[in-house]
Design a protein around this motif. Structure first.
Motif, PDB file in Angstrom:
ATOM      1  N   LEU A   1       2.586 -21.231  78.545  1.00  0.00           N
ATOM      2  CA  LEU A   1       3.602 -21.588  77.558  1.00  0.00           C
ATOM      3  C   LEU A   1       2.952 -21.932  76.227  1.00  0.00           C
ATOM      4  N   ILE A   2       1.913 -22.752  76.246  1.00  0.00           N
ATOM      5  CA  ILE A   2       1.212 -23.143  75.024  1.00  0.00           C
ATOM      6  C   ILE A   2       0.599 -21.924  74.348  1.00  0.00           C
ATOM      7  N   GLU A   3      -0.033 -21.047  75.124  1.00  0.00           N
ATOM      8  CA  GLU A   3      -0.621 -19.837  74.567  1.00  0.00           C
ATOM      9  C   GLU A   3       0.449 -18.965  73.930  1.00  0.00           C
ATOM     10  N   SER A   4       1.583 -18.865  74.569  1.00  0.00           N
ATOM     11  CA  SER A   4       2.686 -18.077  74.036  1.00  0.00           C
ATOM     12  C   SER A   4       3.177 -18.643  72.707  1.00  0.00           C
ATOM     13  N   VAL A   5       3.314 -19.968  72.650  1.00  0.00           N
ATOM     14  CA  VAL A   5       3.756 -20.605  71.405  1.00  0.00           C
ATOM     15  C   VAL A   5       2.724 -20.380  70.311  1.00  0.00           C
ATOM     16  N   ASN A   6       1.448 -20.528  70.639  1.00  0.00           N
ATOM     17  CA  ASN A   6       0.379 -20.317  69.657  1.00  0.00           C
ATOM     18  C   ASN A   6       0.374 -18.894  69.136  1.00  0.00           C
ATOM     19  N   GLU A   7       0.572 -17.917  70.026  1.00  0.00           N
ATOM     20  CA  GLU A   7       0.627 -16.532  69.616  1.00  0.00           C
ATOM     21  C   GLU A   7       1.810 -16.287  68.690  1.00  0.00           C
ATOM     22  N   HIS A   8       2.942 -16.869  69.030  1.00  0.00           N
ATOM     23  CA  HIS A   8       4.147 -16.705  68.205  1.00  0.00           C
ATOM     24  C   HIS A   8       3.934 -17.290  66.812  1.00  0.00           C
ATOM     25  N   ASP A   9       3.302 -18.474  66.743  1.00  0.00           N
ATOM     26  CA  ASP A   9       3.067 -19.152  65.467  1.00  0.00           C
ATOM     27  C   ASP A   9       2.070 -18.417  64.590  1.00  0.00           C
ATOM     28  N   SER A  10       1.138 -17.675  65.201  1.00  0.00           N
ATOM     29  CA  SER A  10       0.113 -16.999  64.410  1.00  0.00           C
ATOM     30  C   SER A  10       0.606 -15.675  63.816  1.00  0.00           C
ATOM     31  N   HIS A  11       1.786 -15.219  64.220  1.00  0.00           N
ATOM     32  CA  HIS A  11       2.319 -13.950  63.688  1.00  0.00           C
ATOM     33  C   HIS A  11       3.239 -14.153  62.548  1.00  0.00           C
TER      34      HIS A  11
END
Length: 79
Positions: free
Chosen positions: A69-79
């Motif tokens: 979940l955290i990785e997914s949020v981080n990926e979303h925020d970096s785009h």
């Protein structure tokens, strides 16, 4: 970890941070007490939610799910 579990964890952390700013604890023992009180706030919220819904807040999802979940949020925020 469910969204609600994550939110309650964040509540405990944010409450502890605010209590620390307000009370300016000194030393390990005072900081432990503040952390315990911050966790108690989230615990009270969890028990109230469980009493109202009749369902447990704690889910069978594990820490690996939380990490994803955290990785997914981080990926979303970096785009």
């Amino acid at each position: 970890m469910s969204t609600l579990e994550l939110v309650l964890n964040m509540l405990a952390e944010a409450t502890t941070t605010e209590m620390t700013k307000e009370h300016d604890p000194i030393g390990l023992q005072e900081n432990r007490e503040i952390a315990k009180r911050g966790g108690q706030v989230a615990g009270q919220a969890r028990r109230a939610i469980e009493a109202d819904t009749g369902k447990p807040v704690v889910s069978p999802q594990n820490a690996i799910d939380f990490t994803r979940l955290i990785e997914s949020v981080n990926e979303h925020d970096s785009h």
